[in-house]
Design an enzyme around this catalytic site. Structure first.
Site, PDB file in Angstrom:
ATOM      1  N   ASP A 102       0.807  -1.188   0.010  1.00 30.85           N
ATOM      2  CA  ASP A 102       0.116   0.045  -0.130  1.00 30.85           C
ATOM      3  C   ASP A 102       0.883   1.391  -0.044  1.00 30.85           C
ATOM      4  OD1 ASP A 102      -2.046  -1.683   0.366  1.00 30.85           O
ATOM      5  OD2 ASP A 102      -1.972  -1.336   2.574  1.00 30.85           O
TER       6      ASP A 102
HETATM    7  N1  URA Z   1      -1.168  -5.748   4.189  1.00 28.28           N
HETATM    8  C1  URA Z   1      -1.554  -4.726   4.038  1.00 28.28           C
HETATM    9  O1  URA Z   1      -2.589  -4.220   4.512  1.00 28.28           O
HETATM   10  N2  URA Z   1      -0.736  -3.824   3.239  1.00 28.28           N
HETATM   11  C2  URA Z   1       0.120  -3.951   2.879  1.00 28.28           C
HETATM   12  O2  URA Z   1       0.664  -2.992   1.913  1.00 28.28           O
HETATM   13  C3  URA Z   1       0.561  -5.161   2.578  1.00 28.28           C
HETATM   14  C4  URA Z   1      -0.066  -6.101   3.381  1.00 28.28           C
END
Ligand code: URA
Length: 233
Positions: A102
């Site tokens: 993310d």
């Molecule tokens: N889980 C998440 O919530 N975000 C990420 O970036 C990776 C795994």
């Protein structure tokens, strides 16, 4: 592959641009001898303006992704490609991310232009452990590790329960998770499912490969020895 196509595929410009580079005598061998478009030369021997060519197709790298960057080739805001040499965004085959982090997650991100390798890394068969360290908005309740390990946790709008995941408590609001899958926003949604909220998230490692001394925002090309480490052999 003909030289014009090979060099254009590395992002140095269109075939027309690269043909012009040949005409201008800017493409040479190691000794500075001007090369012509139909010469047969090893990749490693080619120079453009005296500089070695970028790595050939089959490029795999690890990036220490900072927060604030999106894993996309086109999106609003800062993109992870801005952390790489600009030509890397123009390569064919495309240098793509192996899974995603993310925008607000930092940590180890793999990128490759090798489709078979990408599938091998993300395949459930490989069962590669992805480690996440989460800082939480609320204190842990105490039952999270059991729920995450159950193999029965169903996230909203999913059809199948999550595979068992391990959780280690690092502090009242600090946990380390080991996952073998990579569902959308998985860690954030797992903590939401137990009434908590992830304030910050970092991925220090995938399989046997960890960020180690790689500073935030920096990248490193991976060779066969790193892939062996990744797959734990
Ligand atoms: N889980 C998440 O919530 N975000 C990420 O970036 C990776 C795994």
């Amino acid at each position: 592959m003909r030289l014009v196509r090979l060099i254009a595929n590395l992002g140095y410009g269109s075939r027309k641009d690269v043909t012009a580079l040949f005409r201008q005598g800017r493409i040479t061998d190691e000794a500075g001898e001007v090369l012509y478009a139909d010469d047969k030369v090893e990749h490693a021997a080619i120079r453009i303006d005296g500089e070695p060519l970028d790595p050939p197709a089959g490029l795999t790298l690890m990036l220490h992704k900072p927060t604030g960057y999106t894993c996309s080739t086109k999106d609003r805001g800062q993109l992870i490609y801005e952390l790489l040499p600009p030509r890397f965004r123009e390569r064919s085959p495309l240098l793509s991310t192996v899974g995603r982090l993310d925008r607000d997650t930092s940590g180890l991100l793999l990128m490759t232009d090798d489709g078979a390798l990408l599938h091998r890394i993300v395949s459930p068969k490989a069962g590669l452990h992805k480690i996440y360290e989460a800082t939480l908005a609320q204190d842990l309740r105490g039952d999270e590790a059991v729920i995450f390990a159950s193999g029965e946790l169903m996230l909203e709008s999913e059809q199948t329960p999550l595979a068992p995941a391990q959780m280690e408590t690092l502090g009242p609001r600090h946990a380390r998770l080991t996952l073998t899958e990579g569902r959308y926003h998985q860690v954030r949604r797992m903590f939401a499912a137990v009434g908590n909220h992830v304030n910050s998230l970092h991925r220090p490692s995938i399989g046997g490969l960890s960020l180690q001394d790689l500073p935030s925002g920096q990248w490193r090309q991976l060779g066969p020895e790193h892939l062996e480490t990744l797959f734990g052999r």
